[in-house]
Design an enzyme around this catalytic site. Structure first.
Site, PDB file in Angstrom:
ATOM      1  N   PRO A 276       0.826  -1.214   0.000  1.00  0.00           N
ATOM      2  CG  PRO A 276       0.057  -0.953   2.211  1.00  0.00           C
ATOM      3  CD  PRO A 276       0.845  -1.885   1.316  1.00  0.00           C
ATOM      4  N   GLY A 277       0.422   2.269  -0.725  1.00  0.00           N
ATOM      5  CA  GLY A 277       1.099   3.560  -0.716  1.00  0.00           C
ATOM      6  C   GLY A 277       0.113   4.636  -0.295  1.00  0.00           C
ATOM      7  NE  ARG A 278      -4.504   6.383  -4.398  1.00  0.00           N
ATOM      8  CZ  ARG A 278      -4.169   7.130  -5.473  1.00  0.00           C
ATOM      9  NH1 ARG A 278      -4.227   8.440  -5.391  1.00  0.00           N
ATOM     10  NH2 ARG A 278      -3.798   6.552  -6.596  1.00  0.00           N
ATOM     11  CB  CYS A 344       2.610  29.744 -18.447  1.00  0.00           C
ATOM     12  SG  CYS A 344       3.292  31.111 -17.521  1.00  0.00           S
ATOM     13  CE1 TYR A 372       1.969   7.043  -6.135  1.00  0.00           C
ATOM     14  CE2 TYR A 372      -0.120   6.980  -4.971  1.00  0.00           C
ATOM     15  CZ  TYR A 372       0.982   6.334  -5.493  1.00  0.00           C
ATOM     16  OH  TYR A 372       1.085   4.976  -5.360  1.00  0.00           O
TER      17      TYR A 372
END
Ligand code: LLP
Length: 416
Positions: A276-278, A344, A372
Protein backbone atom coordinates in the site's frame (compact mmCIF):
# COMPACT_ATOMS: atom_id res chain seq x y z
CA UNK A 1 -7.22 8.35 9.89
CA UNK A 2 -7.10 12.11 9.60
CA UNK A 3 -5.21 14.30 12.02
CA UNK A 4 -6.29 17.56 10.38
CA UNK A 5 -9.05 19.15 12.47
CA UNK A 6 -10.46 22.59 13.24
CA UNK A 7 -10.12 24.13 16.67
CA UNK A 8 -11.79 27.48 17.23
CA UNK A 9 -11.92 27.97 13.49
CA UNK A 10 -8.21 27.27 12.95
CA UNK A 11 -7.05 24.22 11.02
CA UNK A 12 -4.56 22.09 12.92
CA UNK A 13 -2.33 19.16 12.07
CA UNK A 14 -2.34 17.23 15.35
CA UNK A 15 -1.58 19.98 17.92
CA UNK A 16 0.09 22.43 15.55
CA UNK A 17 -1.89 25.24 13.90
CA UNK A 18 -1.22 25.29 10.16
CA UNK A 19 -0.88 29.07 10.27
CA UNK A 20 2.12 28.55 12.58
CA UNK A 21 3.64 26.16 10.04
CA UNK A 22 3.19 28.79 7.32
CA UNK A 23 4.69 31.47 9.55
CA UNK A 24 7.73 29.31 10.35
CA UNK A 25 8.38 27.74 6.94
CA UNK A 26 6.45 29.72 4.35
CA UNK A 27 4.21 28.48 1.55
CA UNK A 28 3.70 26.37 -0.46
CA UNK A 29 4.55 23.69 2.07
CA UNK A 30 3.61 20.04 2.52
CA UNK A 31 2.57 19.18 6.06
CA UNK A 32 2.46 15.57 7.27
CA UNK A 33 1.10 14.08 10.47
CA UNK A 34 3.28 11.47 12.12
CA UNK A 35 0.30 10.07 14.05
CA UNK A 36 -1.74 9.61 10.87
CA UNK A 37 1.10 7.92 8.98
CA UNK A 38 1.78 5.53 11.81
CA UNK A 39 -1.90 4.77 12.45
CA UNK A 40 -2.45 4.08 8.76
CA UNK A 41 0.53 1.72 8.58
CA UNK A 42 -0.52 -0.08 11.76
CA UNK A 43 -4.06 -0.49 10.44
CA UNK A 44 -2.65 -2.68 7.65
CA UNK A 45 -0.21 -4.51 9.87
CA UNK A 46 -2.86 -5.33 12.47
CA UNK A 47 -5.44 -6.29 9.86
CA UNK A 48 -3.13 -9.05 8.63
CA UNK A 49 -1.89 -9.97 12.12
CA UNK A 50 -3.38 -13.47 12.06
CA UNK A 51 -1.34 -14.43 8.99
CA UNK A 52 2.36 -14.37 8.12
CA UNK A 53 2.72 -11.06 6.26
CA UNK A 54 4.85 -8.02 5.46
CA UNK A 55 3.53 -4.53 4.74
CA UNK A 56 5.81 -3.05 2.06
CA UNK A 57 5.08 0.68 1.80
CA UNK A 58 5.09 1.82 -1.85
CA UNK A 59 7.87 4.42 -1.77
CA UNK A 60 6.63 6.19 -4.90
CA UNK A 61 3.68 7.53 -2.90
CA UNK A 62 5.91 9.53 -0.56
CA UNK A 63 9.65 9.12 -0.54
CA UNK A 64 10.68 11.71 2.05
CA UNK A 65 13.39 10.17 4.26
CA UNK A 66 11.57 11.12 7.47
CA UNK A 67 8.43 9.33 6.28
CA UNK A 68 10.40 6.23 5.28
CA UNK A 69 12.34 6.31 8.55
CA UNK A 70 9.18 6.41 10.70
CA UNK A 71 7.73 3.45 8.81
CA UNK A 72 11.05 1.56 8.97
CA UNK A 73 11.00 2.01 12.74
CA UNK A 74 7.57 0.35 12.82
CA UNK A 75 9.10 -2.61 10.99
CA UNK A 76 7.83 -1.77 7.53
CA UNK A 77 9.06 -3.30 4.33
CA UNK A 78 9.22 -1.21 1.15
CA UNK A 79 8.22 -1.54 -2.49
CA UNK A 80 10.68 0.37 -4.70
CA UNK A 81 10.63 0.95 -8.45
CA UNK A 82 14.08 2.41 -9.05
CA UNK A 83 17.64 2.38 -7.80
CA UNK A 84 16.95 5.87 -6.49
CA UNK A 85 14.08 4.70 -4.31
CA UNK A 86 16.22 1.83 -3.03
CA UNK A 87 18.94 4.30 -1.97
CA UNK A 88 16.32 6.40 -0.18
CA UNK A 89 15.09 3.37 1.77
CA UNK A 90 18.63 2.47 2.80
CA UNK A 91 19.46 6.09 3.73
CA UNK A 92 16.30 6.20 5.84
CA UNK A 93 17.30 3.11 7.82
CA UNK A 94 15.05 0.63 6.00
CA UNK A 95 16.19 -2.97 5.84
CA UNK A 96 17.22 -4.28 2.44
CA UNK A 97 15.90 -7.74 3.29
CA UNK A 98 12.40 -6.20 3.50
CA UNK A 99 12.55 -4.52 0.09
CA UNK A 100 10.72 -5.69 -3.03
CA UNK A 101 11.78 -4.19 -6.36
CA UNK A 102 8.97 -3.67 -8.88
CA UNK A 103 8.84 -1.97 -12.27
CA UNK A 104 8.98 -2.88 -15.96
CA UNK A 105 12.34 -1.36 -16.80
CA UNK A 106 14.99 -2.28 -14.23
CA UNK A 107 18.48 -1.38 -15.42
CA UNK A 108 21.45 -3.67 -14.96
CA UNK A 109 23.18 -1.36 -12.48
CA UNK A 110 19.97 -1.18 -10.45
CA UNK A 111 19.75 -4.98 -10.38
CA UNK A 112 23.37 -5.23 -9.30
CA UNK A 113 22.95 -2.78 -6.46
CA UNK A 114 19.78 -4.53 -5.26
CA UNK A 115 21.62 -7.87 -5.27
CA UNK A 116 24.62 -6.40 -3.50
CA UNK A 117 22.50 -5.10 -0.61
CA UNK A 118 20.40 -8.29 -0.49
CA UNK A 119 16.79 -7.32 -1.18
CA UNK A 120 13.88 -9.62 -0.40
CA UNK A 121 12.60 -10.04 -3.94
CA UNK A 122 12.63 -8.82 -7.54
CA UNK A 123 9.14 -8.53 -8.97
CA UNK A 124 10.02 -9.54 -12.53
CA UNK A 125 7.78 -8.22 -15.28
CA UNK A 126 8.99 -9.94 -18.46
CA UNK A 127 10.90 -12.90 -19.85
CA UNK A 128 13.65 -10.55 -21.05
CA UNK A 129 14.04 -9.14 -17.55
CA UNK A 130 14.22 -12.64 -16.08
CA UNK A 131 17.01 -13.55 -18.52
CA UNK A 132 18.91 -10.35 -17.77
CA UNK A 133 18.60 -10.89 -14.02
CA UNK A 134 19.96 -14.41 -14.45
CA UNK A 135 22.97 -12.99 -16.33
CA UNK A 136 23.61 -10.12 -13.95
CA UNK A 137 23.37 -12.45 -11.04
CA UNK A 138 25.84 -14.79 -12.72
CA UNK A 139 28.55 -12.21 -12.22
CA UNK A 140 27.69 -11.66 -8.60
CA UNK A 141 27.60 -15.35 -7.61
CA UNK A 142 24.39 -14.96 -5.64
CA UNK A 143 20.97 -16.20 -6.69
CA UNK A 144 18.40 -13.52 -7.32
CA UNK A 145 15.14 -13.99 -5.39
CA UNK A 146 12.31 -13.68 -7.89
CA UNK A 147 8.54 -13.36 -8.02
CA UNK A 148 6.93 -13.06 -11.42
CA UNK A 149 4.50 -10.20 -11.63
CA UNK A 150 1.52 -11.68 -13.34
CA UNK A 151 -1.26 -9.79 -14.94
CA UNK A 152 -4.51 -11.39 -13.80
CA UNK A 153 -6.60 -9.48 -16.37
CA UNK A 154 -9.12 -8.00 -13.95
CA UNK A 155 -10.70 -4.58 -14.27
CA UNK A 156 -9.84 -2.45 -11.25
CA UNK A 157 -12.61 -0.01 -12.25
CA UNK A 158 -10.45 3.04 -11.57
CA UNK A 159 -8.94 5.90 -13.62
CA UNK A 160 -7.47 4.42 -16.84
CA UNK A 161 -4.06 6.06 -16.18
CA UNK A 162 -3.70 4.16 -12.89
CA UNK A 163 -5.29 0.87 -13.89
CA UNK A 164 -2.64 -1.78 -14.46
CA UNK A 165 -4.28 -5.19 -14.26
CA UNK A 166 -5.93 -5.40 -17.68
CA UNK A 167 -4.34 -7.56 -20.34
CA UNK A 168 -3.85 -4.44 -22.49
CA UNK A 169 -1.49 -2.78 -19.99
CA UNK A 170 2.32 -2.74 -20.17
CA UNK A 171 2.60 -4.25 -16.71
CA UNK A 172 3.29 -7.81 -15.74
CA UNK A 173 3.28 -11.14 -17.54
CA UNK A 174 -0.01 -12.52 -18.92
CA UNK A 175 -1.09 -15.03 -16.30
CA UNK A 176 -1.48 -17.74 -18.96
CA UNK A 177 2.25 -17.44 -19.82
CA UNK A 178 3.36 -17.65 -16.20
CA UNK A 179 3.66 -21.48 -15.85
CA UNK A 180 6.03 -21.62 -18.84
CA UNK A 181 8.15 -18.77 -17.47
CA UNK A 182 8.27 -20.27 -13.99
CA UNK A 183 9.46 -23.54 -15.56
CA UNK A 184 12.14 -21.60 -17.43
CA UNK A 185 13.14 -19.71 -14.25
CA UNK A 186 13.49 -23.01 -12.44
CA UNK A 187 16.23 -24.07 -14.83
CA UNK A 188 18.19 -20.82 -14.42
CA UNK A 189 21.36 -21.11 -12.40
CA UNK A 190 21.22 -17.72 -10.79
CA UNK A 191 17.51 -17.36 -10.13
CA UNK A 192 15.73 -18.48 -7.01
CA UNK A 193 11.94 -18.56 -7.32
CA UNK A 194 10.42 -17.19 -4.14
CA UNK A 195 6.97 -15.90 -4.96
CA UNK A 196 4.31 -14.52 -7.22
CA UNK A 197 3.25 -10.91 -7.51
CA UNK A 198 0.39 -8.86 -8.94
CA UNK A 199 -0.78 -5.26 -8.77
CA UNK A 200 -3.99 -4.32 -10.53
CA UNK A 201 -4.15 -0.56 -10.13
CA UNK A 202 -4.52 2.29 -7.71
CA UNK A 203 -7.34 4.21 -5.95
CA UNK A 204 -9.51 1.08 -6.00
CA UNK A 205 -12.58 1.61 -3.82
CA UNK A 206 -14.07 -1.89 -3.59
CA UNK A 207 -12.72 -5.27 -2.55
CA UNK A 208 -14.10 -7.21 -5.52
CA UNK A 209 -11.21 -6.62 -7.95
CA UNK A 210 -8.62 -7.54 -5.27
CA UNK A 211 -10.45 -10.78 -4.49
CA UNK A 212 -10.83 -11.65 -8.18
CA UNK A 213 -7.11 -11.04 -8.76
CA UNK A 214 -6.04 -13.10 -5.76
CA UNK A 215 -8.34 -15.93 -6.83
CA UNK A 216 -6.62 -16.10 -10.22
CA UNK A 217 -3.21 -15.91 -8.61
CA UNK A 218 -4.16 -18.79 -6.28
CA UNK A 219 -5.16 -20.89 -9.31
CA UNK A 220 -1.67 -20.26 -10.65
CA UNK A 221 -0.06 -21.16 -7.31
CA UNK A 222 -1.93 -24.49 -7.36
CA UNK A 223 -0.90 -25.17 -10.93
CA UNK A 224 2.74 -24.39 -10.12
CA UNK A 225 2.77 -26.63 -7.09
CA UNK A 226 1.57 -29.49 -9.35
CA UNK A 227 4.64 -28.74 -11.48
CA UNK A 228 6.81 -29.01 -8.37
CA UNK A 229 7.35 -25.26 -8.09
CA UNK A 230 6.81 -24.27 -4.51
CA UNK A 231 6.55 -20.61 -3.57
CA UNK A 232 7.18 -18.81 -0.30
CA UNK A 233 5.02 -15.74 -0.71
CA UNK A 234 2.21 -14.07 -2.61
CA UNK A 235 2.46 -10.31 -3.16
CA UNK A 236 -0.95 -8.79 -3.84
CA UNK A 237 0.38 -5.31 -4.62
CA UNK A 238 -1.10 -2.03 -3.46
CA UNK A 239 -4.05 -0.07 -4.69
CA UNK A 240 -6.50 0.44 -1.85
CA UNK A 241 -8.18 3.82 -2.38
CA UNK A 242 -8.94 6.69 -0.03
CA UNK A 243 -11.89 9.11 0.27
CA UNK A 244 -10.96 12.24 -1.68
CA UNK A 245 -14.56 13.24 -2.36
CA UNK A 246 -16.98 11.03 -0.50
CA UNK A 247 -15.78 7.71 -1.90
CA UNK A 248 -16.25 4.87 0.58
CA UNK A 249 -13.26 2.60 0.14
CA UNK A 250 -13.08 -0.46 2.37
CA UNK A 251 -11.03 0.00 5.53
CA UNK A 252 -7.74 -1.96 5.65
CA UNK A 253 -9.42 -4.42 8.04
CA UNK A 254 -12.20 -5.17 5.54
CA UNK A 255 -9.69 -5.46 2.68
CA UNK A 256 -7.53 -7.81 4.73
CA UNK A 257 -10.39 -10.00 5.86
CA UNK A 258 -11.60 -10.41 2.27
CA UNK A 259 -8.12 -11.57 1.19
CA UNK A 260 -7.56 -13.75 4.25
CA UNK A 261 -10.98 -15.41 3.96
CA UNK A 262 -10.20 -16.37 0.39
CA UNK A 263 -6.77 -17.70 1.39
CA UNK A 264 -8.40 -19.81 4.07
CA UNK A 265 -11.14 -21.06 1.77
CA UNK A 266 -8.48 -22.12 -0.72
CA UNK A 267 -6.42 -23.74 2.06
CA UNK A 268 -3.48 -21.46 1.34
CA UNK A 269 -1.03 -20.48 4.08
CA UNK A 270 1.69 -18.76 2.05
CA UNK A 271 3.10 -15.51 3.43
CA UNK A 272 1.33 -12.40 2.11
CA UNK A 273 3.10 -9.24 1.01
CA UNK A 274 1.09 -6.08 0.40
CA UNK A 275 2.31 -2.82 -1.13
CA UNK A 276 0.00 0.00 0.00
CA UNK A 277 1.10 3.56 -0.72
CA UNK A 278 -1.83 5.95 -0.96
CA UNK A 279 -3.82 4.40 1.88
CA UNK A 280 -0.88 4.99 4.24
CA UNK A 281 0.33 8.43 3.17
CA UNK A 282 -2.63 10.07 1.39
CA UNK A 283 -4.72 11.55 4.17
CA UNK A 284 -1.63 12.05 6.35
CA UNK A 285 -0.56 15.10 4.34
CA UNK A 286 -1.86 18.46 3.14
CA UNK A 287 -0.39 21.12 0.89
CA UNK A 288 -0.46 24.53 2.51
CA UNK A 289 -0.77 27.44 0.11
CA UNK A 290 -1.45 31.18 0.21
CA UNK A 291 -3.94 33.14 -1.88
CA UNK A 292 -1.92 35.61 -3.96
CA UNK A 293 -4.67 37.23 -6.00
CA UNK A 294 -8.40 37.13 -6.54
CA UNK A 295 -9.47 38.02 -10.05
CA UNK A 296 -12.50 37.83 -12.26
CA UNK A 297 -12.54 37.23 -16.01
CA UNK A 298 -15.92 37.15 -17.65
CA UNK A 299 -18.18 34.97 -15.58
CA UNK A 300 -15.42 33.19 -13.69
CA UNK A 301 -13.69 34.06 -10.47
CA UNK A 302 -10.16 32.85 -9.92
CA UNK A 303 -8.20 32.41 -6.74
CA UNK A 304 -4.55 32.44 -7.80
CA UNK A 305 -2.58 30.63 -5.11
CA UNK A 306 1.17 30.15 -4.65
CA UNK A 307 1.06 26.37 -5.18
CA UNK A 308 0.76 25.01 -8.71
CA UNK A 309 0.67 21.91 -10.88
CA UNK A 310 4.42 21.51 -10.41
CA UNK A 311 3.85 21.12 -6.65
CA UNK A 312 0.72 18.93 -6.88
CA UNK A 313 0.24 17.38 -10.31
CA UNK A 314 -2.75 15.13 -9.62
CA UNK A 315 -5.51 17.61 -10.59
CA UNK A 316 -3.79 18.51 -13.88
CA UNK A 317 -2.82 14.95 -14.76
CA UNK A 318 -5.87 12.94 -13.69
CA UNK A 319 -8.46 15.64 -13.15
CA UNK A 320 -8.22 14.47 -9.55
CA UNK A 321 -10.26 16.07 -6.81
CA UNK A 322 -8.63 17.34 -3.61
CA UNK A 323 -10.73 19.09 -0.97
CA UNK A 324 -9.55 22.68 -0.39
CA UNK A 325 -10.11 24.08 3.07
CA UNK A 326 -9.49 27.51 4.55
CA UNK A 327 -6.85 27.44 7.28
CA UNK A 328 -8.83 30.11 9.15
CA UNK A 329 -12.58 29.50 8.93
CA UNK A 330 -14.46 32.77 8.68
CA UNK A 331 -18.15 33.47 8.35
CA UNK A 332 -19.24 35.28 5.24
CA UNK A 333 -20.84 34.86 1.86
CA UNK A 334 -18.85 32.39 -0.21
CA UNK A 335 -18.01 32.84 -3.88
CA UNK A 336 -17.32 30.08 -6.36
CA UNK A 337 -13.67 30.02 -7.43
CA UNK A 338 -11.40 28.27 -9.83
CA UNK A 339 -8.37 27.66 -7.59
CA UNK A 340 -5.35 27.94 -9.87
CA UNK A 341 -1.57 28.26 -9.66
CA UNK A 342 0.86 30.64 -11.36
CA UNK A 343 2.13 28.14 -13.97
CA UNK A 344 1.55 29.02 -17.62
CA UNK A 345 -0.75 26.14 -18.52
CA UNK A 346 -4.53 26.04 -18.62
CA UNK A 347 -4.35 22.67 -16.84
CA UNK A 348 -2.67 24.39 -13.89
CA UNK A 349 -5.60 24.17 -11.52
CA UNK A 350 -5.91 22.74 -8.04
CA UNK A 351 -9.69 22.80 -7.80
CA UNK A 352 -12.67 23.71 -9.97
CA UNK A 353 -15.75 25.54 -8.71
CA UNK A 354 -14.92 25.70 -5.03
CA UNK A 355 -17.18 27.71 -2.74
CA UNK A 356 -14.86 29.74 -0.52
CA UNK A 357 -14.96 32.89 1.56
CA UNK A 358 -11.43 34.17 1.10
CA UNK A 359 -9.30 37.27 0.67
CA UNK A 360 -5.78 37.87 -0.64
CA UNK A 361 -3.19 36.60 1.80
CA UNK A 362 -5.43 33.87 3.27
CA UNK A 363 -4.05 30.38 3.70
CA UNK A 364 -5.67 27.31 2.16
CA UNK A 365 -4.99 23.62 2.79
CA UNK A 366 -5.21 21.22 -0.13
CA UNK A 367 -6.17 18.00 1.58
CA UNK A 368 -5.20 14.37 1.06
CA UNK A 369 -1.96 15.38 -0.60
CA UNK A 370 0.37 13.11 1.38
CA UNK A 371 0.56 10.50 -1.41
CA UNK A 372 1.72 11.31 -4.97
CA UNK A 373 2.07 14.96 -3.98
CA UNK A 374 5.69 15.89 -3.33
CA UNK A 375 6.88 12.66 -4.95
CA UNK A 376 5.45 13.83 -8.30
CA UNK A 377 6.49 17.47 -7.92
CA UNK A 378 8.72 19.02 -10.57
CA UNK A 379 10.60 22.25 -11.21
CA UNK A 380 8.50 23.29 -14.20
CA UNK A 381 8.60 27.05 -14.73
CA UNK A 382 11.81 26.97 -12.62
CA UNK A 383 9.77 26.82 -9.47
CA UNK A 384 11.49 25.56 -6.35
CA UNK A 385 9.78 22.56 -4.86
CA UNK A 386 7.98 23.14 -1.54
CA UNK A 387 9.31 22.61 1.95
CA UNK A 388 8.05 19.54 3.83
CA UNK A 389 7.15 19.62 7.51
CA UNK A 390 6.30 16.69 9.78
CA UNK A 391 4.07 17.43 12.74
CA UNK A 392 4.42 15.22 15.79
CA UNK A 393 2.01 16.17 18.57
CA UNK A 394 2.74 19.81 19.39
CA UNK A 395 6.11 19.79 17.57
CA UNK A 396 6.90 20.55 13.96
CA UNK A 397 9.98 19.30 12.18
CA UNK A 398 11.27 20.63 8.89
CA UNK A 399 11.91 17.35 7.04
CA UNK A 400 12.90 18.91 3.74
CA UNK A 401 13.99 22.48 3.14
CA UNK A 402 12.38 24.52 0.44
CA UNK A 403 14.60 24.30 -2.64
CA UNK A 404 16.86 27.25 -3.39
CA UNK A 405 16.39 28.73 -6.85
CA UNK A 406 20.16 28.83 -7.36
CA UNK A 407 20.31 25.06 -6.76
CA UNK A 408 17.87 24.51 -9.60
CA UNK A 409 20.44 25.49 -12.21
CA UNK A 410 23.65 24.88 -10.28
CA UNK A 411 24.43 21.74 -12.35
CA UNK A 412 24.02 23.53 -15.69
CA UNK A 413 26.99 24.73 -17.77
CA UNK A 414 27.48 27.40 -20.42
CA UNK A 415 29.35 26.59 -23.63
CA UNK A 416 33.01 27.60 -23.42
N1 LLP B 1 2.82 -1.53 -6.07
C1 LLP B 1 3.03 -1.25 -7.36
C2 LLP B 1 3.73 -2.22 -8.20
C3 LLP B 1 2.56 -0.04 -7.90
O1 LLP B 1 2.75 0.22 -9.20
C4 LLP B 1 1.88 0.89 -7.07
C5 LLP B 1 1.39 2.16 -7.60
C6 LLP B 1 1.70 0.56 -5.71
C7 LLP B 1 2.18 -0.67 -5.24
C8 LLP B 1 1.03 1.47 -4.74
O2 LLP B 1 -0.29 1.70 -5.08
P1 LLP B 1 -1.25 2.50 -4.06
O3 LLP B 1 -1.46 1.65 -2.84
O4 LLP B 1 -0.59 3.78 -3.72
O5 LLP B 1 -2.49 2.70 -4.84
N2 LLP B 1 0.31 8.80 -9.38
C9 LLP B 1 -1.00 8.16 -9.27
C10 LLP B 1 -0.90 6.78 -8.67
C11 LLP B 1 0.02 5.88 -9.44
C12 LLP B 1 0.17 4.53 -8.79
C13 LLP B 1 1.22 3.72 -9.47
N3 LLP B 1 1.51 2.46 -8.83
C14 LLP B 1 -1.92 9.06 -8.47
O6 LLP B 1 -1.50 10.15 -8.07
O7 LLP B 1 -3.10 8.72 -8.29
Amino acid sequence: MTCFTYRNGQLYAEDVALQDVARAHGTPCYVYSRAALEANWRAFDQAFAGHDHLVCFAVKANSNLAVLNLLARLGSGFDVVSGGELERVLAAGGEARKVVFSGVGKREDEMQRALEVGILCFNVESEAELQRLNRVEGGMRRRAPVALRVNPDVDARTHPYISTGLSSSKFGIPIADAPRLYAEAKTMAHIEITGVDCHIGSQITEVGPFVDALNRVLDLVDELSKQGIVLRHIDTGGGLGIAYQGEQPPAPARYASALLELMQRRGQTLKLLIEPGRAIAGDAGALLTKVEYLKQTGARRFAVVDAAMNDLLRPALYDAYHAIQPVHQQRGATEVYEVVGPVCETSDFLGHERALYIAEGDLLAIMDAGAYGMSMASNYNTRARPAEVMVDGAKMHLVREREQISALFAAERLLL
